[in-house]
Design a protein around this motif. Structure first.
Motif, PDB file in Angstrom:
ATOM      1  N   ARG A   3      94.342  23.087   1.314  1.00  0.00           N
ATOM      2  CA  ARG A   3      93.930  23.053   2.713  1.00  0.00           C
ATOM      3  C   ARG A   3      93.413  24.429   3.114  1.00  0.00           C
ATOM      4  O   ARG A   3      93.845  25.447   2.582  1.00  0.00           O
ATOM      5  CB  ARG A   3      95.100  22.677   3.624  1.00  0.00           C
ATOM      6  CG  ARG A   3      95.844  21.412   3.232  1.00  0.00           C
ATOM      7  CD  ARG A   3      95.076  20.163   3.441  1.00  0.00           C
ATOM      8  NE  ARG A   3      94.907  19.883   4.860  1.00  0.00           N
ATOM      9  CZ  ARG A   3      94.133  18.918   5.316  1.00  0.00           C
ATOM     10  NH1 ARG A   3      93.479  18.144   4.483  1.00  0.00           N
ATOM     11  NH2 ARG A   3      94.000  18.714   6.590  1.00  0.00           N
ATOM     12  N   VAL A   4      92.491  24.466   4.047  1.00  0.00           N
ATOM     13  CA  VAL A   4      91.962  25.711   4.576  1.00  0.00           C
ATOM     14  C   VAL A   4      91.918  25.593   6.095  1.00  0.00           C
ATOM     15  O   VAL A   4      91.620  24.525   6.633  1.00  0.00           O
ATOM     16  CB  VAL A   4      90.566  26.040   3.979  1.00  0.00           C
ATOM     17  CG1 VAL A   4      89.549  24.995   4.357  1.00  0.00           C
ATOM     18  CG2 VAL A   4      90.107  27.416   4.380  1.00  0.00           C
ATOM     19  N   ARG A   5      92.236  26.658   6.766  1.00  0.00           N
ATOM     20  CA  ARG A   5      92.215  26.662   8.230  1.00  0.00           C
ATOM     21  C   ARG A   5      90.800  26.971   8.708  1.00  0.00           C
ATOM     22  O   ARG A   5      90.135  27.842   8.174  1.00  0.00           O
ATOM     23  CB  ARG A   5      93.179  27.712   8.773  1.00  0.00           C
ATOM     24  CG  ARG A   5      93.200  27.778  10.289  1.00  0.00           C
ATOM     25  CD  ARG A   5      94.181  28.818  10.795  1.00  0.00           C
ATOM     26  NE  ARG A   5      95.544  28.344  10.882  1.00  0.00           N
ATOM     27  CZ  ARG A   5      95.989  27.438  11.751  1.00  0.00           C
ATOM     28  NH1 ARG A   5      95.156  26.851  12.569  1.00  0.00           N
ATOM     29  NH2 ARG A   5      97.248  27.105  11.790  1.00  0.00           N
ATOM     30  N   ILE A   6      90.343  26.197   9.708  1.00  0.00           N
ATOM     31  CA  ILE A   6      89.045  26.473  10.309  1.00  0.00           C
ATOM     32  C   ILE A   6      89.237  26.662  11.812  1.00  0.00           C
ATOM     33  O   ILE A   6      90.201  26.163  12.387  1.00  0.00           O
ATOM     34  CB  ILE A   6      88.005  25.358  10.042  1.00  0.00           C
ATOM     35  CG1 ILE A   6      88.439  24.040  10.678  1.00  0.00           C
ATOM     36  CG2 ILE A   6      87.757  25.197   8.557  1.00  0.00           C
ATOM     37  CD1 ILE A   6      87.364  22.970  10.654  1.00  0.00           C
ATOM     38  N   SER A   7      88.332  27.355  12.411  1.00  0.00           N
ATOM     39  CA  SER A   7      88.320  27.521  13.851  1.00  0.00           C
ATOM     40  C   SER A   7      86.895  27.277  14.319  1.00  0.00           C
ATOM     41  O   SER A   7      85.958  27.886  13.815  1.00  0.00           O
ATOM     42  CB  SER A   7      88.763  28.933  14.224  1.00  0.00           C
ATOM     43  OG  SER A   7      88.681  29.111  15.623  1.00  0.00           O
ATOM     44  N   ARG A  20      91.146   9.143  21.137  1.00  0.00           N
ATOM     45  CA  ARG A  20      91.570   7.863  21.724  1.00  0.00           C
ATOM     46  C   ARG A  20      91.369   6.701  20.755  1.00  0.00           C
ATOM     47  O   ARG A  20      92.231   5.847  20.604  1.00  0.00           O
ATOM     48  CB  ARG A  20      90.776   7.576  23.002  1.00  0.00           C
ATOM     49  CG  ARG A  20      91.366   8.109  24.260  1.00  0.00           C
ATOM     50  CD  ARG A  20      90.728   7.525  25.513  1.00  0.00           C
ATOM     51  NE  ARG A  20      89.290   7.294  25.450  1.00  0.00           N
ATOM     52  CZ  ARG A  20      88.356   8.204  25.717  1.00  0.00           C
ATOM     53  NH1 ARG A  20      88.704   9.421  26.047  1.00  0.00           N
ATOM     54  NH2 ARG A  20      87.076   7.900  25.653  1.00  0.00           N
ATOM     55  N   LEU A  21      90.210   6.668  20.103  1.00  0.00           N
ATOM     56  CA  LEU A  21      89.871   5.530  19.255  1.00  0.00           C
ATOM     57  C   LEU A  21      90.643   5.505  17.945  1.00  0.00           C
ATOM     58  O   LEU A  21      91.027   4.441  17.463  1.00  0.00           O
ATOM     59  CB  LEU A  21      88.365   5.511  18.971  1.00  0.00           C
ATOM     60  CG  LEU A  21      87.476   5.210  20.169  1.00  0.00           C
ATOM     61  CD1 LEU A  21      86.021   5.454  19.821  1.00  0.00           C
ATOM     62  CD2 LEU A  21      87.692   3.780  20.638  1.00  0.00           C
ATOM     63  N   VAL A  22      90.832   6.669  17.353  1.00  0.00           N
ATOM     64  CA  VAL A  22      91.427   6.721  16.020  1.00  0.00           C
ATOM     65  C   VAL A  22      92.904   7.078  16.074  1.00  0.00           C
ATOM     66  O   VAL A  22      93.692   6.599  15.264  1.00  0.00           O
ATOM     67  CB  VAL A  22      90.650   7.717  15.114  1.00  0.00           C
ATOM     68  CG1 VAL A  22      91.229   7.757  13.731  1.00  0.00           C
ATOM     69  CG2 VAL A  22      89.183   7.346  15.066  1.00  0.00           C
ATOM     70  N   GLY A  23      93.269   7.912  16.998  1.00  0.00           N
ATOM     71  CA  GLY A  23      94.682   8.269  17.131  1.00  0.00           C
ATOM     72  C   GLY A  23      95.207   9.151  16.021  1.00  0.00           C
ATOM     73  O   GLY A  23      96.382   9.068  15.665  1.00  0.00           O
ATOM     74  N   LEU A  24      94.356   9.990  15.466  1.00  0.00           N
ATOM     75  CA  LEU A  24      94.778  10.902  14.412  1.00  0.00           C
ATOM     76  C   LEU A  24      94.810  12.326  14.937  1.00  0.00           C
ATOM     77  O   LEU A  24      94.235  12.634  15.973  1.00  0.00           O
ATOM     78  CB  LEU A  24      93.807  10.834  13.228  1.00  0.00           C
ATOM     79  CG  LEU A  24      93.709   9.524  12.478  1.00  0.00           C
ATOM     80  CD1 LEU A  24      92.607   9.592  11.436  1.00  0.00           C
ATOM     81  CD2 LEU A  24      95.037   9.179  11.818  1.00  0.00           C
ATOM     82  N   SER A  25      95.461  13.183  14.180  1.00  0.00           N
ATOM     83  CA  SER A  25      95.444  14.603  14.529  1.00  0.00           C
ATOM     84  C   SER A  25      94.028  15.140  14.361  1.00  0.00           C
ATOM     85  O   SER A  25      93.197  14.559  13.659  1.00  0.00           O
ATOM     86  CB  SER A  25      96.404  15.380  13.631  1.00  0.00           C
ATOM     87  OG  SER A  25      95.934  15.355  12.291  1.00  0.00           O
ATOM     88  N   ASP A  26      93.767  16.264  15.014  1.00  0.00           N
ATOM     89  CA  ASP A  26      92.434  16.856  14.917  1.00  0.00           C
ATOM     90  C   ASP A  26      92.067  17.179  13.471  1.00  0.00           C
ATOM     91  O   ASP A  26      90.923  16.973  13.053  1.00  0.00           O
ATOM     92  CB  ASP A  26      92.346  18.127  15.771  1.00  0.00           C
ATOM     93  CG  ASP A  26      92.398  17.825  17.256  1.00  0.00           C
ATOM     94  OD1 ASP A  26      92.336  16.639  17.630  1.00  0.00           O
ATOM     95  OD2 ASP A  26      92.496  18.784  18.047  1.00  0.00           O
ATOM     96  N   SER A  27      93.025  17.654  12.692  1.00  0.00           N
ATOM     97  CA  SER A  27      92.706  17.991  11.296  1.00  0.00           C
ATOM     98  C   SER A  27      92.319  16.749  10.504  1.00  0.00           C
ATOM     99  O   SER A  27      91.395  16.779   9.693  1.00  0.00           O
ATOM    100  CB  SER A  27      93.887  18.709  10.629  1.00  0.00           C
ATOM    101  OG  SER A  27      95.019  17.859  10.574  1.00  0.00           O
ATOM    102  N   LYS A  28      92.999  15.627  10.765  1.00  0.00           N
ATOM    103  CA  LYS A  28      92.643  14.392  10.059  1.00  0.00           C
ATOM    104  C   LYS A  28      91.301  13.845  10.548  1.00  0.00           C
ATOM    105  O   LYS A  28      90.539  13.271   9.766  1.00  0.00           O
ATOM    106  CB  LYS A  28      93.749  13.359  10.205  1.00  0.00           C
ATOM    107  CG  LYS A  28      94.978  13.745   9.404  1.00  0.00           C
ATOM    108  CD  LYS A  28      96.046  12.697   9.455  1.00  0.00           C
ATOM    109  CE  LYS A  28      97.232  13.177   8.611  1.00  0.00           C
ATOM    110  NZ  LYS A  28      98.334  12.256   8.646  1.00  0.00           N
TER     111      LYS A  28
END
Length: 94
Positions: A3-7, A20-28
């Motif tokens: 994994r790598v962190r991005i900003s 709302r539609l997918v309900g996943l975390s931002d990383s996913k």
């Protein structure tokens, strides 16, 4: 998977809709978006390669199989084979 962190900054409304539609975390969500982008880019690349080098122009890929001799068949076709073929034809040609 490493994994790598991005900003980054993204469209706020689009991110909210995806959340709302997918309900996943931002990383996913970003992982899914990257996967979709890679799929699209690879498909486009494959289309470009096929356009530049079509199968028909490659002698190793465009050969025509020679006609083979007919196979000898002696006897009646078993009833069970006839039933299987008829059932497949009905299923495939609906």
């Amino acid at each position: 998977m490493a994994r790598v962190r991005i900003s980054t900054t993204v469209d706020q409304d689009r991110l909210a809709r995806c959340r709302r539609l997918v309900g996943l975390s931002d990383s996913k969500l970003v992982d899914r978006a990257l996967s979709a982008l890679l799929d699209k880019l690879e498909a486009a690349h494959e289309q470009e390669v096929l356009a530049a080098m079509p199968y028909e122009a490659d002698p190793d890929l465009s050969w025509v199989a020679p006609r083979a001799p007919d196979l000898p068949y002696v006897g009646e076709v078993p009833d069970e084979v006839v039933r299987i073929v008829e059932a497949r034809r009905r299923r495939d040609y609906k």
